[in-house]
Structure formats: structure tokens, C-alpha cells
Design a protein around this motif. Sequence first.
Motif, short mmCIF file in Angstrom:
data_model
loop_
_atom_site.label_atom_id
_atom_site.label_comp_id
_atom_site.label_asym_id
_atom_site.label_seq_id
_atom_site.Cartn_x
_atom_site.Cartn_y
_atom_site.Cartn_z
N ASP A 258 4.06 8.64 -15.37
CA ASP A 258 4.40 9.90 -15.57
C ASP A 258 4.81 10.42 -14.19
OD1 ASP A 258 4.57 12.60 -16.05
OD2 ASP A 258 2.77 12.81 -17.17
N GLU A 259 6.12 10.96 -14.13
CA GLU A 259 6.55 10.92 -12.67
C GLU A 259 6.06 12.45 -12.32
OE1 GLU A 259 8.30 9.36 -10.71
OE2 GLU A 259 8.43 7.64 -12.08
N GLU A 260 5.74 13.29 -13.28
CA GLU A 260 5.45 14.78 -13.02
C GLU A 260 3.89 14.77 -12.24
OE1 GLU A 260 5.80 17.13 -16.36
OE2 GLU A 260 7.91 17.06 -16.61
N LYS A 261 3.34 13.74 -12.65
CA LYS A 261 1.73 13.53 -11.93
C LYS A 261 1.87 13.17 -10.65
CE LYS A 261 -0.55 13.39 -16.47
NZ LYS A 261 -1.59 12.91 -17.27
N LYS A 262 3.07 12.41 -10.09
CA LYS A 262 3.05 12.02 -8.98
C LYS A 262 3.26 13.01 -7.55
CE LYS A 262 5.03 7.53 -10.38
NZ LYS A 262 5.88 6.50 -10.45
N GLN B 257 -1.16 8.90 -9.72
CA GLN B 257 -0.93 10.15 -10.56
C GLN B 257 -2.16 10.87 -10.72
OE1 GLN B 257 2.24 7.46 -13.33
NE2 GLN B 257 0.49 8.41 -14.12
N LYS B 258 -2.07 12.02 -10.30
CA LYS B 258 -3.28 13.08 -10.68
C LYS B 258 -3.99 13.28 -11.78
CE LYS B 258 -0.83 17.42 -11.19
NZ LYS B 258 -0.66 18.91 -10.45
N GLY B 259 -5.01 13.15 -12.11
CA GLY B 259 -5.59 13.25 -13.50
C GLY B 259 -5.68 12.06 -14.29
N TYR C 52 0.83 -1.22 -0.03
CA TYR C 52 0.06 -0.02 0.10
C TYR C 52 1.00 1.47 0.04
CZ TYR C 52 -4.51 -2.22 0.80
OH TYR C 52 -5.59 -3.09 0.64
N TYR C 53 2.01 1.28 0.77
CA TYR C 53 2.82 2.41 0.75
C TYR C 53 3.34 2.72 -0.80
CZ TYR C 53 7.33 4.97 1.57
OH TYR C 53 8.52 5.81 1.62
N GLN C 54 3.78 1.58 -1.24
CA GLN C 54 4.28 1.83 -2.83
C GLN C 54 3.31 2.36 -3.63
OE1 GLN C 54 7.66 1.74 -3.54
NE2 GLN C 54 6.86 2.71 -5.43
N LYS C 55 2.06 1.70 -3.68
CA LYS C 55 1.20 2.12 -4.53
C LYS C 55 0.60 3.58 -4.19
CE LYS C 55 -0.24 -0.21 -7.29
NZ LYS C 55 0.20 -0.67 -8.53
N ALA C 56 0.63 3.91 -2.95
CA ALA C 56 0.46 5.33 -2.67
C ALA C 56 1.24 6.42 -3.17
CB ALA C 56 0.31 5.64 -1.25
N LEU C 57 2.52 6.12 -3.37
CA LEU C 57 3.53 6.95 -4.13
C LEU C 57 3.34 6.92 -5.47
CD1 LEU C 57 6.72 6.10 -2.07
CD2 LEU C 57 5.35 8.21 -2.02
N PHE D 22 -0.70 10.98 4.24
CA PHE D 22 -0.15 11.46 2.97
C PHE D 22 0.19 12.63 3.05
CE2 PHE D 22 -4.53 11.14 2.38
CZ PHE D 22 -4.91 12.34 1.51
N SER D 23 1.14 13.23 2.04
CA SER D 23 1.37 14.50 2.11
C SER D 23 2.01 14.80 0.81
CB SER D 23 1.92 15.40 3.18
OG SER D 23 3.30 14.74 3.35
N ASP D 24 2.41 16.32 0.48
CA ASP D 24 3.30 16.63 -0.77
C ASP D 24 4.79 16.84 -0.45
OD1 ASP D 24 3.67 19.01 0.75
OD2 ASP D 24 2.39 20.24 -0.41
N ALA D 25 5.55 17.22 -1.07
CA ALA D 25 6.99 16.83 -0.84
C ALA D 25 7.33 17.86 0.38
CB ALA D 25 7.62 17.57 -2.16
#
Length: 278
Positions: A112-116, A92-94, A84-89, A138-141
Amino acid sequence: MARSVQEITEYLKTKFVEDSTLQQVYDLEEGKTFDEQFSKVSIEARLIDAFAWTSWGLESIWDTFRTEVETVLNDSYVTGERWYYQKALEFQKGDKLAYNERTCRFDYAQVDEEKKVVKNVAIRQVIDEGVTKLKIYFSDAGKQPITGDIRTAFESYMREIGAAGTHFLFVSETPDELRVHLHVYYDPLVLNSAGERIEGSGKPVEETIEAYLNALEYGGVFYSSKLVDMIQTTEGVKDVTLDETTWDGEKEYRRRIDANSGAFAYVKQDGDIIYSIE
């Protein structure tokens, strides 16, 4: 892991000159290496080179095979916390998920790494109102909350890829504010009475506190003893006592703190740290 051709060659040459039967056949001198007794263009040297390259090829094939098998096993394992940890990362938005009939799971058609946008994740299994649930922080960078439509999309994504019947708790909040109340005994040759460097700038103790909190694993735990240990090694500090912490609206001594949000933000106020000379 496959050995290099050179490693295999040296191994074969060593075993060749150590073999008692070959010593008699070739009248080899004890203590001398293979290269000291055979020419580089001899048939024996050529055969060893051929065996070395063949062995290297086989070992490389087995390495590749092992990696592929491990990848298949890892990809096939579902519903564990690490999965679940890996799948959460990987969210991809959109992007829409597609069902893969070969693997019987949902995937993205293109990575698409930019959408993660989810960069910090922590997974906990908890009991909530008598029900076992999977709690996902979960949170952003910047360890800031993910909100609005993107949060809704992430939660839908996790439910869709997760095992049927799994109960989720989603947490995405601003880091917990934490104040630390200390008594620091300082070296007047290095620091002044305000805890500032005499030579240079900044306050080493406050820098250490921030470094400790920032280095905590997301979803990790604050331990007062570990913070004290770090401050003890800070430049200009002779000794330190941690008296209390202010967290979640309460000021008291705590041995450990589990962040409600999964992370901490250091809050400084005048008088939180008392500096004294021994």
C-alpha cells in the motif's frame, strides 16, 4: 535487450547478400541491397521474416528470464546497506509483517503506497562505543523527523526484518541549521547592493545556496568548494569567497560537514553575505 523485428530483418538481409556462396547461387549484384534484388513476396523474403520473428521471440524470452533471475537474486540478497535502504522505504505504517516460508523472510501481505511514510533514508555503518552498528537516518517527504508511535513501529520493523545480531542506531531529527558567511563581488548591472535582482525579484545567491542544500542526497555531505562553484555561476556574481559557516553552534571555516540529522536547512541572517563591487 531484445532487438526489434525490423533490426533482425535488416541484419539477416544484409548477411544474405554479403554471403559469397549465396551471391553465386542467386547471381546477386554487388552493391545492391536484398530488397533491390528480391520481391517482398518471394520465398526468400518470407523465410527471412519467419526467422526474424522467431529470433525476436527467443530474445524476448531470454530478456524476461534474465529479469526474473535478477529479481530473485536481488530479493534473496540480505543485510547489505542497499538492501536495508530499500527495505526502510518499504515500511508501511499500521501493517503487520507476515513470514514467507518460501523466501524465509518477512513481507507485507499487501503493498500500500499510501502507507509508506518513510521517504528519505540513508544507511551508514559506524563504530559506536567499540561496536559496529548500522546507523539509519530516516525522515518524511519534507525531511522532517518521524516521531511517536510511527517511529517506534519503524524501528521494530527494521529490527524484525534485519539480520540477527545486528546493532542499530536510529536517527530521525529536524534538518541541521546552517548559516553561510560569504563575501560576494557582484555585477551592479544585474544586482543591487543587497544582492537583489535589479530586474525582477529575489536574491540569486541565497537561492543558489538553498538549491545546493536541497539537492544534497539525504545523508550526504556539505562541501564548501562545491557550494562556491555553484555560486560562481550564479547570475550577477563575479567572484565569491566562503569565509565561515555556522553549524552545530560553532562558527568556523569547514571544508566539509556531515549533517547530524542527514539533511540541512539554510538559515539566513543579516550580515551573513557581504556584497561588494570590485
